[in-house]
Scaffold this motif. Sequence first.
Motif, PDB file in Angstrom:
ATOM      1  N   ARG A  87      21.040   2.871  65.323  1.00  0.00           N
ATOM      2  CA  ARG A  87      21.100   1.421  65.566  1.00  0.00           C
ATOM      3  C   ARG A  87      22.483   0.827  65.302  1.00  0.00           C
ATOM      4  N   PRO A  88      23.539   1.380  65.904  1.00  0.00           N
ATOM      5  CA  PRO A  88      24.869   0.810  65.682  1.00  0.00           C
ATOM      6  C   PRO A  88      25.087  -0.499  66.458  1.00  0.00           C
ATOM      7  N   LEU A  89      24.235  -0.787  67.424  1.00  0.00           N
ATOM      8  CA  LEU A  89      24.381  -1.980  68.253  1.00  0.00           C
ATOM      9  C   LEU A  89      23.108  -2.812  68.190  1.00  0.00           C
ATOM     10  N   ALA A  90      23.213  -4.028  68.709  1.00  0.00           N
ATOM     11  CA  ALA A  90      22.040  -4.896  68.821  1.00  0.00           C
ATOM     12  C   ALA A  90      21.089  -4.297  69.863  1.00  0.00           C
ATOM     13  N   PRO A  91      19.817  -4.711  69.858  1.00  0.00           N
ATOM     14  CA  PRO A  91      18.848  -4.141  70.814  1.00  0.00           C
ATOM     15  C   PRO A  91      19.214  -4.354  72.278  1.00  0.00           C
ATOM     16  N   GLY A  92      19.781  -5.506  72.632  1.00  0.00           N
ATOM     17  CA  GLY A  92      20.124  -5.775  74.032  1.00  0.00           C
ATOM     18  C   GLY A  92      21.144  -4.792  74.599  1.00  0.00           C
ATOM     19  N   PRO A  93      22.322  -4.678  73.962  1.00  0.00           N
ATOM     20  CA  PRO A  93      23.299  -3.708  74.459  1.00  0.00           C
ATOM     21  C   PRO A  93      22.808  -2.261  74.399  1.00  0.00           C
ATOM     22  N   ALA A 112      19.716  -1.254  74.902  1.00  0.00           N
ATOM     23  CA  ALA A 112      18.844  -1.052  76.062  1.00  0.00           C
ATOM     24  C   ALA A 112      19.660  -0.884  77.337  1.00  0.00           C
ATOM     25  N   VAL A 113      20.708  -1.679  77.482  1.00  0.00           N
ATOM     26  CA  VAL A 113      21.573  -1.566  78.677  1.00  0.00           C
ATOM     27  C   VAL A 113      22.247  -0.195  78.715  1.00  0.00           C
ATOM     28  N   LEU A 114      22.744   0.263  77.578  1.00  0.00           N
ATOM     29  CA  LEU A 114      23.385   1.580  77.528  1.00  0.00           C
ATOM     30  C   LEU A 114      22.394   2.705  77.820  1.00  0.00           C
ATOM     31  N   ILE A 115      21.179   2.593  77.314  1.00  0.00           N
ATOM     32  CA  ILE A 115      20.175   3.630  77.573  1.00  0.00           C
ATOM     33  C   ILE A 115      19.861   3.705  79.061  1.00  0.00           C
ATOM     34  N   VAL A 116      19.725   2.560  79.708  1.00  0.00           N
ATOM     35  CA  VAL A 116      19.470   2.553  81.153  1.00  0.00           C
ATOM     36  C   VAL A 116      20.660   3.152  81.898  1.00  0.00           C
ATOM     37  N   ALA A 117      21.875   2.811  81.491  1.00  0.00           N
ATOM     38  CA  ALA A 117      23.071   3.364  82.143  1.00  0.00           C
ATOM     39  C   ALA A 117      23.119   4.886  81.991  1.00  0.00           C
ATOM     40  N   PHE A 118      22.842   5.382  80.793  1.00  0.00           N
ATOM     41  CA  PHE A 118      22.820   6.833  80.585  1.00  0.00           C
ATOM     42  C   PHE A 118      21.720   7.488  81.408  1.00  0.00           C
TER      43      PHE A 118
END
Length: 118
Positions: free
Chosen positions: A40-46, A48-54
Amino acid sequence: MNEGAHHAPDAPHGSLREYLIGFFLSVVLTAIPFWLVMARPLAPGPTAVLIVAFAVVQIIVHMVYFLHMNARSEGGWTMIALIFTLIVVAIALAGSMWVMHHLDTNMMPMPHEVSRQP
C-alpha cells in the motif's frame, strides 16, 4: 509423426528465448501489482489505475509472446479479429456504463426528497 502435420508451414513458432522473456515479463507484471496491494505505498485510486495498466500490458505480453499475434500472422486476419473484438467490448462496456449512470441519476431519490418522507 510429421512435424508439419500439426502446424502450418508459415505459422509462427516461439523459441525458448521468446517463451522465457514472456514468462519473465508475466511474472514481473504480476509481482508489481501484488506488491502495490500488499505494501500500500499509494492511495487506493492510483493503485487501482496502476493495476489496470499492468493488466493491459500483461494481456499484450501474452498475445505477443504466447499467442504469437502480430500483423503478419495469418495474413493479418488475427489482428483484424482482435481489433473487431476490442471495438465490440468497448461499445458494450461504454453502453453498460452509460445505462447504469442514467439509471442511477434518474431512479435514485434525491437526498432532500428522502428527508421529507415520513
